[in-house]
Design a protein around this motif. Structure first.
Motif, PDB file in Angstrom:
ATOM      1  N   GLN A   4       0.905  -1.284   0.072  1.00  0.00           N
ATOM      2  CA  GLN A   4       0.044  -0.221  -0.057  1.00  0.00           C
ATOM      3  C   GLN A   4       0.971   1.245   0.004  1.00  0.00           C
ATOM      4  OE1 GLN A   4      -3.706   0.142   0.051  1.00  0.00           O
ATOM      5  NE2 GLN A   4      -3.318   2.374  -0.162  1.00  0.00           N
ATOM      6  N   ALA A   5       0.915   1.953  -1.014  1.00  0.00           N
ATOM      7  CA  ALA A   5       1.752   3.094  -1.154  1.00  0.00           C
ATOM      8  C   ALA A   5       0.847   4.517  -0.679  1.00  0.00           C
ATOM      9  CB  ALA A   5       2.291   3.248  -2.543  1.00  0.00           C
ATOM     10  N   SER A   6       1.646   5.379  -0.458  1.00  0.00           N
ATOM     11  CA  SER A   6       1.167   6.767  -0.151  1.00  0.00           C
ATOM     12  C   SER A   6       2.286   7.852  -0.019  1.00  0.00           C
ATOM     13  CB  SER A   6       0.438   6.777   1.272  1.00  0.00           C
ATOM     14  OG  SER A   6       1.439   6.445   2.355  1.00  0.00           O
ATOM     15  N   GLY A   7       1.675   8.902  -0.141  1.00  0.00           N
ATOM     16  CA  GLY A   7       2.689  10.211  -0.086  1.00  0.00           C
ATOM     17  C   GLY A   7       2.662  10.905  -1.437  1.00  0.00           C
ATOM     18  N   GLY A   8       2.141  10.414  -2.500  1.00  0.00           N
ATOM     19  CA  GLY A   8       1.917  11.342  -3.610  1.00  0.00           C
ATOM     20  C   GLY A   8       1.417  12.645  -3.389  1.00  0.00           C
ATOM     21  N   GLY A   9       1.699  13.480  -4.677  1.00  0.00           N
ATOM     22  CA  GLY A   9       0.781  14.814  -4.470  1.00  0.00           C
ATOM     23  C   GLY A   9       1.282  15.416  -5.535  1.00  0.00           C
ATOM     24  N   ALA A  22       3.759   0.794   2.667  1.00  0.00           N
ATOM     25  CA  ALA A  22       3.478  -0.445   4.045  1.00  0.00           C
ATOM     26  C   ALA A  22       3.018  -1.698   3.401  1.00  0.00           C
ATOM     27  CB  ALA A  22       2.212   0.087   4.730  1.00  0.00           C
ATOM     28  N   ALA A  23       3.798  -2.719   3.690  1.00  0.00           N
ATOM     29  CA  ALA A  23       3.606  -3.917   3.426  1.00  0.00           C
ATOM     30  C   ALA A  23       3.248  -5.121   4.419  1.00  0.00           C
ATOM     31  CB  ALA A  23       5.149  -4.596   2.836  1.00  0.00           C
ATOM     32  N   SER A  24       2.260  -5.804   3.894  1.00  0.00           N
ATOM     33  CA  SER A  24       1.486  -7.005   4.766  1.00  0.00           C
ATOM     34  C   SER A  24       2.071  -8.283   4.626  1.00  0.00           C
ATOM     35  CB  SER A  24      -0.052  -6.748   4.916  1.00  0.00           C
ATOM     36  OG  SER A  24      -0.300  -7.346   3.386  1.00  0.00           O
ATOM     37  N   MET A  30      11.647 -10.932   3.646  1.00  0.00           N
ATOM     38  CA  MET A  30      12.489 -11.905   2.729  1.00  0.00           C
ATOM     39  C   MET A  30      12.333 -11.368   1.059  1.00  0.00           C
ATOM     40  SD  MET A  30      11.281 -15.645   3.981  1.00  0.00           S
ATOM     41  CE  MET A  30       9.734 -15.584   3.962  1.00  0.00           C
ATOM     42  N   SER A  31      11.995 -10.227   1.211  1.00  0.00           N
ATOM     43  CA  SER A  31      11.647  -9.631  -0.336  1.00  0.00           C
ATOM     44  C   SER A  31      12.651  -8.479  -0.431  1.00  0.00           C
ATOM     45  CB  SER A  31       9.987  -9.357  -0.516  1.00  0.00           C
ATOM     46  OG  SER A  31       9.211 -10.403  -0.361  1.00  0.00           O
ATOM     47  N   VAL A  32      13.006  -8.392  -1.718  1.00  0.00           N
ATOM     48  CA  VAL A  32      13.863  -7.303  -2.249  1.00  0.00           C
ATOM     49  C   VAL A  32      12.534  -6.250  -2.406  1.00  0.00           C
ATOM     50  CG1 VAL A  32      15.026  -6.198  -4.262  1.00  0.00           C
ATOM     51  CG2 VAL A  32      15.518  -8.532  -3.401  1.00  0.00           C
ATOM     52  N   MET A  33      12.542  -5.025  -2.082  1.00  0.00           N
ATOM     53  CA  MET A  33      11.719  -3.985  -2.358  1.00  0.00           C
ATOM     54  C   MET A  33      12.199  -2.963  -3.445  1.00  0.00           C
ATOM     55  SD  MET A  33       9.415  -4.857  -0.247  1.00  0.00           S
ATOM     56  CE  MET A  33       8.361  -3.506  -0.708  1.00  0.00           C
ATOM     57  N   GLY A  34      11.185  -2.288  -4.019  1.00  0.00           N
ATOM     58  CA  GLY A  34      11.582  -1.301  -5.108  1.00  0.00           C
ATOM     59  C   GLY A  34      10.576  -0.438  -5.337  1.00  0.00           C
ATOM     60  N   TRP A  35      10.796   0.439  -6.171  1.00  0.00           N
ATOM     61  CA  TRP A  35       9.830   1.556  -6.736  1.00  0.00           C
ATOM     62  C   TRP A  35       9.966   1.655  -8.379  1.00  0.00           C
ATOM     63  CZ3 TRP A  35       6.056   4.004  -3.938  1.00  0.00           C
ATOM     64  CH2 TRP A  35       6.496   4.156  -2.430  1.00  0.00           C
ATOM     65  N   VAL A  36       9.188   1.592  -8.829  1.00  0.00           N
ATOM     66  CA  VAL A  36       8.852   1.676 -10.237  1.00  0.00           C
ATOM     67  C   VAL A  36       7.948   2.644 -10.732  1.00  0.00           C
ATOM     68  CG1 VAL A  36       8.396   0.438 -12.421  1.00  0.00           C
ATOM     69  CG2 VAL A  36       9.546  -0.606 -10.669  1.00  0.00           C
ATOM     70  N   ARG A  37       8.195   3.701 -11.905  1.00  0.00           N
ATOM     71  CA  ARG A  37       7.171   4.442 -12.035  1.00  0.00           C
ATOM     72  C   ARG A  37       6.714   4.495 -13.527  1.00  0.00           C
ATOM     73  NH1 ARG A  37      10.896   9.960 -12.493  1.00  0.00           N
ATOM     74  NH2 ARG A  37      11.917   9.569 -14.430  1.00  0.00           N
ATOM     75  N   GLN A  38       5.517   5.092 -14.164  1.00  0.00           N
ATOM     76  CA  GLN A  38       5.184   4.990 -15.112  1.00  0.00           C
ATOM     77  C   GLN A  38       4.401   6.199 -15.521  1.00  0.00           C
ATOM     78  OE1 GLN A  38       2.336   1.663 -16.371  1.00  0.00           O
ATOM     79  NE2 GLN A  38       3.074   1.883 -18.395  1.00  0.00           N
ATOM     80  N   ALA A  39       5.107   6.894 -16.503  1.00  0.00           N
ATOM     81  CA  ALA A  39       4.365   8.433 -17.023  1.00  0.00           C
ATOM     82  C   ALA A  39       3.532   7.941 -18.126  1.00  0.00           C
ATOM     83  CB  ALA A  39       5.456   9.006 -17.502  1.00  0.00           C
ATOM     84  N   PRO A  40       2.431   8.756 -18.300  1.00  0.00           N
ATOM     85  CA  PRO A  40       1.500   8.531 -19.353  1.00  0.00           C
ATOM     86  C   PRO A  40       2.121   8.514 -20.707  1.00  0.00           C
ATOM     87  CG  PRO A  40       0.729  10.429 -17.949  1.00  0.00           C
ATOM     88  CD  PRO A  40       2.211  10.020 -17.743  1.00  0.00           C
ATOM     89  N   GLY A  41       1.679   7.326 -21.453  1.00  0.00           N
ATOM     90  CA  GLY A  41       2.162   6.943 -22.715  1.00  0.00           C
ATOM     91  C   GLY A  41       3.523   6.267 -22.504  1.00  0.00           C
ATOM     92  N   LYS A  42       4.214   6.054 -21.817  1.00  0.00           N
ATOM     93  CA  LYS A  42       5.638   5.721 -21.477  1.00  0.00           C
ATOM     94  C   LYS A  42       5.588   4.276 -20.764  1.00  0.00           C
ATOM     95  CE  LYS A  42       8.078  10.194 -21.438  1.00  0.00           C
ATOM     96  NZ  LYS A  42       9.032  10.933 -20.826  1.00  0.00           N
ATOM     97  N   GLU A  43       6.774   3.283 -20.976  1.00  0.00           N
ATOM     98  CA  GLU A  43       6.583   2.198 -20.595  1.00  0.00           C
ATOM     99  C   GLU A  43       7.229   2.324 -19.006  1.00  0.00           C
ATOM    100  OE1 GLU A  43       8.530  -0.136 -24.476  1.00  0.00           O
ATOM    101  OE2 GLU A  43       9.619   0.178 -22.629  1.00  0.00           O
ATOM    102  N   ASN A  76       7.791  -3.135   8.539  1.00  0.00           N
ATOM    103  CA  ASN A  76       7.221  -3.331   7.315  1.00  0.00           C
ATOM    104  C   ASN A  76       6.909  -2.299   6.338  1.00  0.00           C
ATOM    105  OD1 ASN A  76       7.569  -6.098   8.081  1.00  0.00           O
ATOM    106  ND2 ASN A  76       5.554  -6.877   7.567  1.00  0.00           N
ATOM    107  N   THR A  77       7.934  -1.307   6.124  1.00  0.00           N
ATOM    108  CA  THR A  77       7.687  -0.069   5.465  1.00  0.00           C
ATOM    109  C   THR A  77       8.960   0.020   4.636  1.00  0.00           C
ATOM    110  OG1 THR A  77       8.590   1.247   7.157  1.00  0.00           O
ATOM    111  CG2 THR A  77       6.165   0.859   6.973  1.00  0.00           C
ATOM    112  N   VAL A  78       8.965   0.585   3.443  1.00  0.00           N
ATOM    113  CA  VAL A  78       9.805   1.089   2.394  1.00  0.00           C
ATOM    114  C   VAL A  78       9.587   2.467   2.088  1.00  0.00           C
ATOM    115  CG1 VAL A  78       8.772  -0.228   0.559  1.00  0.00           C
ATOM    116  CG2 VAL A  78      11.220   0.571   0.580  1.00  0.00           C
ATOM    117  N   ASP A  79      10.342   3.537   2.132  1.00  0.00           N
ATOM    118  CA  ASP A  79      10.337   4.904   1.702  1.00  0.00           C
ATOM    119  C   ASP A  79      11.171   5.151   0.671  1.00  0.00           C
ATOM    120  OD1 ASP A  79       9.808   6.040   5.227  1.00  0.00           O
ATOM    121  OD2 ASP A  79       8.445   4.914   3.909  1.00  0.00           O
TER     122      ASP A  79
END
Length: 121
Positions: A4-9, A22-24, A30-43, A76-79
């Motif tokens: 569950q991601a939050s904090g955008g704006g 926040a991860a449940s 046991m997991s690698v955590m990451g952030w991925v983004r996607q802009a309109p019309g892009k991969e 259980n959080t990643v920022d």
């Protein structure tokens, strides 16, 4: 793993935002955590990843020292702290998790719902 991601704006160019995820589930530690983004019309684009222990990190080439990923296995959080934001950083940012380390945007098994980041010029 459920994410569950939050904090955008909306923020002006040069400003900062902090995304939180926040991860449940016991699998978080046991997991690698990451952030991925996607802009309109892009991969989808790899943003950042952090190892299980939190001691190893990787960033997309475009980050250039502006973002910092961190995790708290006890909570259980990643920022993702994002500074010096640019209009081209505008995208939906997804919190992701995977059993093995990857910097490939498509390589994550678990995805959160995404949070919108908009940077105005």
């Amino acid at each position: 793993v459920q994410l569950q991601a939050s904090g955008g704006g909306l923020v002006q160019a040069g400003g900062s935002l902090r995304l939180s995820c926040a991860a449940s589930g016991r699998a978080f530690s046991m997991s690698v955590m990451g952030w991925v983004r996607q802009a309109p019309g892009k991969e989808r684009e790899f943003v950042a990843a952090i190892t299980l222990s939190g001691t190893g990190t990787d960033y997309g080439d475009f980050v250039k020292g502006r973002f910092t990923i961190s995790r708290d296995n006890a909570k259980n959080t990643v920022d993702l702290q994002m500074n010096s934001l640019k209009p081209e950083d505008t995208a939906v940012y997804y919190c992701t998790a995977n059993p093995t380390y990857t910097t490939w945007a498509q390589g994550y098994r678990y995805w959160g719902q995404g949070t919108q980041v908009t940077v105005s010029s």
